[in-house]
Design a protein around this motif. Structure first.
Motif, PDB file in Angstrom:
ATOM      1  N   GLN A 301       8.768  93.242 -77.127  1.00 30.26           N
ATOM      2  CA  GLN A 301       9.916  92.602 -77.754  1.00 30.26           C
ATOM      3  C   GLN A 301      11.225  93.174 -77.218  1.00 30.26           C
ATOM      4  OE1 GLN A 301       9.897  89.967 -79.715  1.00 30.26           O
ATOM      5  NE2 GLN A 301      12.140  89.994 -79.704  1.00 30.26           N
ATOM      6  N   SER A 302      11.266  94.481 -77.005  1.00 37.02           N
ATOM      7  CA  SER A 302      12.507  95.097 -76.505  1.00 37.02           C
ATOM      8  C   SER A 302      12.809  94.655 -75.083  1.00 37.02           C
ATOM      9  CB  SER A 302      12.394  96.621 -76.580  1.00 37.02           C
ATOM     10  OG  SER A 302      11.347  97.101 -75.735  1.00 37.02           O
ATOM     11  N   GLN A 303      11.784  94.483 -74.267  1.00 39.64           N
ATOM     12  CA  GLN A 303      12.017  94.019 -72.897  1.00 39.64           C
ATOM     13  C   GLN A 303      12.492  92.573 -72.872  1.00 39.64           C
ATOM     14  OE1 GLN A 303       8.329  94.827 -70.853  1.00 39.64           O
ATOM     15  NE2 GLN A 303       8.950  96.912 -70.295  1.00 39.64           N
ATOM     16  N   ARG A 304      11.912  91.739 -73.709  1.00 39.93           N
ATOM     17  CA  ARG A 304      12.361  90.349 -73.787  1.00 39.93           C
ATOM     18  C   ARG A 304      13.794  90.268 -74.282  1.00 39.93           C
ATOM     19  NH1 ARG A 304       6.924  87.678 -76.576  1.00 39.93           N
ATOM     20  NH2 ARG A 304       5.667  87.559 -74.664  1.00 39.93           N
ATOM     21  N   THR A 305      14.110  91.087 -75.260  1.00 37.24           N
ATOM     22  CA  THR A 305      15.482  91.087 -75.789  1.00 37.24           C
ATOM     23  C   THR A 305      16.477  91.544 -74.731  1.00 37.24           C
ATOM     24  OG1 THR A 305      14.629  91.545 -78.018  1.00 37.24           O
ATOM     25  CG2 THR A 305      16.963  91.989 -77.606  1.00 37.24           C
ATOM     26  N   LEU A 306      16.097  92.567 -73.949  1.00 38.66           N
ATOM     27  CA  LEU A 306      16.983  93.060 -72.901  1.00 38.66           C
ATOM     28  C   LEU A 306      17.238  91.994 -71.843  1.00 38.66           C
ATOM     29  CD1 LEU A 306      18.542  95.279 -71.461  1.00 38.66           C
ATOM     30  CD2 LEU A 306      16.383  96.062 -70.466  1.00 38.66           C
ATOM     31  N   LEU A 307      16.187  91.296 -71.406  1.00 40.01           N
ATOM     32  CA  LEU A 307      16.356  90.249 -70.400  1.00 40.01           C
ATOM     33  C   LEU A 307      17.260  89.140 -70.915  1.00 40.01           C
ATOM     34  CD1 LEU A 307      15.669  88.820 -67.755  1.00 40.01           C
ATOM     35  CD2 LEU A 307      13.575  87.972 -68.840  1.00 40.01           C
TER      36      LEU A 307
END
Length: 347
Positions: A301-307
């Motif tokens: 979830q954190s990687q998707r949010t960052l992208l």
């Protein structure tokens, strides 16, 4: 022989016709300048769109590399029996979803390059080498010190507004010319030459000259000239309406650009803060996952949010930069009236 005629411009109808023609010529030249400004603005907008798309592609590739590293870690942990195959497949899904975004962004960037080539009168791909000079293009940036209160008088520097003014001036001059055509006219005509019975006798032939004067006065025309005056007055009203429409359209373009700039600035500030927070969250989630303190869903979830956050920053930065270009165009920038139009009349 030689014939000649001359009409006295007693009432100024001829001068009015000259003013009308002068205004039309000036309006045509100003219309050309407006086209040049529009082409220059389109070049700038397309270039900004290209750089913004390239920045988004760079963000996607950077996040793809991070997600691939995460996938490798998940695979190692799966081999060690610390996580299930579900985590591996979820990590692989995230990698492929990010990878799928890159070809579309690259295609959009290539199409923008082709559009730039077309705008500059070159075949597709002609600018690829020049535009590829920047290996990692940053999102477009604009100054923060723009004054958002701009006098409406600046709009009169727009070529299309000035052209509309000249069209009104030409219509007014045509009314004067047509109205003065109902007054008497005075003309002179004459001829001068030599006469001889034979071709060889021209040298000693008798000289002949004549001079005639005339007065013309339209009396019974069935209201034709009055109708012509009303026709020119209607053309003037049409030109005035067109001028007002041009000014209103210019005001709308300025206001739209200012609203977009103000909103994009506020939006960009919040998005940059969110992107910074998402970047820290992704780092913390990765560290805690490697330590076994959180499950893989937090990392994913954190990687998707960052992208998403970084992509939004690049998109809004492009929107802000293009809004500045539209504002400059709406305010009549991009050309020099004194240099481009040295013969603009004020009569």
């Amino acid at each position: 022989g030689l014939d000649a005629s001359w009409e006295l411009d007693l009432w100024g109808a001829g001068a009015a016709g000259v003013r009308a023609a002068d205004a039309v010529a000036t309006a045509s030249a100003l219309t050309l300048e407006q086209v040049r400004v529009s082409v220059a603005a389109e070049v700038a907008l397309t270039l900004l769109q290209l750089r913004g798309t390239q920045a988004r592609a760079a963000i996607a590739r950077r996040n793809l590399a991070s997600q691939q590293q995460t996938l490798q870690i998940v695979q190692w942990r799966h081999e060690a029996g610390l996580v299930t195959a579900l985590d591996v497949e979820q990590a692989r899904t995230a990698v492929e979803q990010t990878r799928a975004q890159i070809p579309a962004l690259q295609a959009s960037a290539t199409q923008a390059q082709h559009a730039l080539a077309l705008l500059t009168g070159q075949p597709p791909g002609a600018l690829q080498g020049m535009l590829a000079a920047a290996d990692s293009p940053a999102p477009p940036t604009v100054p923060d010190d723009l004054a958002l209160a701009i006098p409406a008088e600046v709009l009169r520097q727009r070529p299309d507004v000035m052209a509309a003014e000249q069209q009104v001036a030409a219509a007014v001059a045509r009314i004067e010319q047509t109205d003065l055509g109902r007054l008497p006219s005075f003309s002179l005509s004459g001829s001068v030459g030599l006469t001889a019975l034979t071709l060889s006798g021209l040298g000693s032939g008798a000289g002949v000259a004549s001079l005639l004067g005339g007065v013309g006065l339209p009396v019974f025309d069935g209201g034709r000239r009055q109708a012509q005056v009303r026709q020119q007055e209607a053309a003037r009203d049409e030109a005035v309406i067109a001028y007002r429409g041009t000014v209103l359209a210019a005001l709308k373009e300025v206001e739209d650009a200012l609203v977009t700039i103000a909103a994009a600035r506020e939006q960009l500030g919040a998005q940059q803060t969110a992107a910074d927070a998402a970047r820290r969250a992704a780092e913390l989630a990765g560290q805690r996952y490697r330590s076994g303190l959180v499950d893989f869903q937090n990392v994913l979830q954190s990687q998707r949010t960052l992208l998403s956050a970084e992509d939004s920053v690049a998109t809004t930065s492009t929107t802000l930069a293009t809004a500045h270009v539209r504002l400059v165009k709406a305010l009549g920038g991009g050309w020099n009236p004194d240099a481009a139009m040295p013969a603009v009349t004020t009569r």
